[in-house]
Design a protein around this motif. Structure first.
Motif, PDB file in Angstrom:
ATOM      1  N   GLN A   1     -30.442  -4.339   4.790  1.00  0.00           N
ATOM      2  CA  GLN A   1     -30.557  -4.550   6.232  1.00  0.00           C
ATOM      3  C   GLN A   1     -30.792  -6.019   6.574  1.00  0.00           C
ATOM      4  OE1 GLN A   1     -33.575  -1.877   7.697  1.00  0.00           O
ATOM      5  NE2 GLN A   1     -32.341  -0.067   7.269  1.00  0.00           N
TER       6      GLN A   1
ATOM      7  N   GLU B   1     -33.000  -0.788   0.495  1.00  0.00           N
ATOM      8  CA  GLU B   1     -32.505  -0.613   1.862  1.00  0.00           C
ATOM      9  C   GLU B   1     -32.931  -1.790   2.743  1.00  0.00           C
ATOM     10  OE1 GLU B   1     -30.499   0.721   5.076  1.00  0.00           O
ATOM     11  OE2 GLU B   1     -30.318   1.469   3.027  1.00  0.00           O
TER      12      GLU B   1
ATOM     13  N   SER C   1     -37.924   2.255   6.353  1.00  0.00           N
ATOM     14  CA  SER C   1     -36.829   2.422   5.395  1.00  0.00           C
ATOM     15  C   SER C   1     -37.232   3.383   4.273  1.00  0.00           C
ATOM     16  CB  SER C   1     -36.407   1.066   4.812  1.00  0.00           C
ATOM     17  OG  SER C   1     -37.425   0.541   3.999  1.00  0.00           O
TER      18      SER C   1
END
Length: 88
Positions: free
Chosen positions: A64, A60, A54
């Motif tokens: 996710q 991020e 990432s």
């Protein structure tokens, strides 16, 4: 097959004593410490891999994993603390 990293008798970190090339069958024997990354459990190794994939974005990773940023940051801090202990 998973690489064992902990002694099943006393829970101490195992050392590597032998490696073998699957191509030419050369064998290397000795008493070698595992690299720090291999002393981590699979989930912790996966966390580091996901962090790398990432591009180092905890934001991020949290997105996710459907977790809050503070939760993911706490996981990162816990892992950093564990790695600091393993290095010393």
């Amino acid at each position: 097959m998973k690489l064992p990293i902990v002694c099943p008798s006393c829970d101490h970190t195992l050392n590597v004593s032998q490696m073998k090339c699957p191509n030419c069958t050369t064998e290397v024997s000795g008493d070698y410490e595992l690299p720090v990354i291999l002393k981590l459990n699979r989930d912790e190794q996966e966390f580091i891999l996901n962090f790398f994939l990432s591009s180092g974005s905890i934001k991020e990773m949290a997105k996710q994993a459907d977790l809050s940023y503070p939760t993911m940051r706490n996981k990162m801090d816990d892992l950093i603390q564990k790695i600091d202990v393993l290095k010393n």
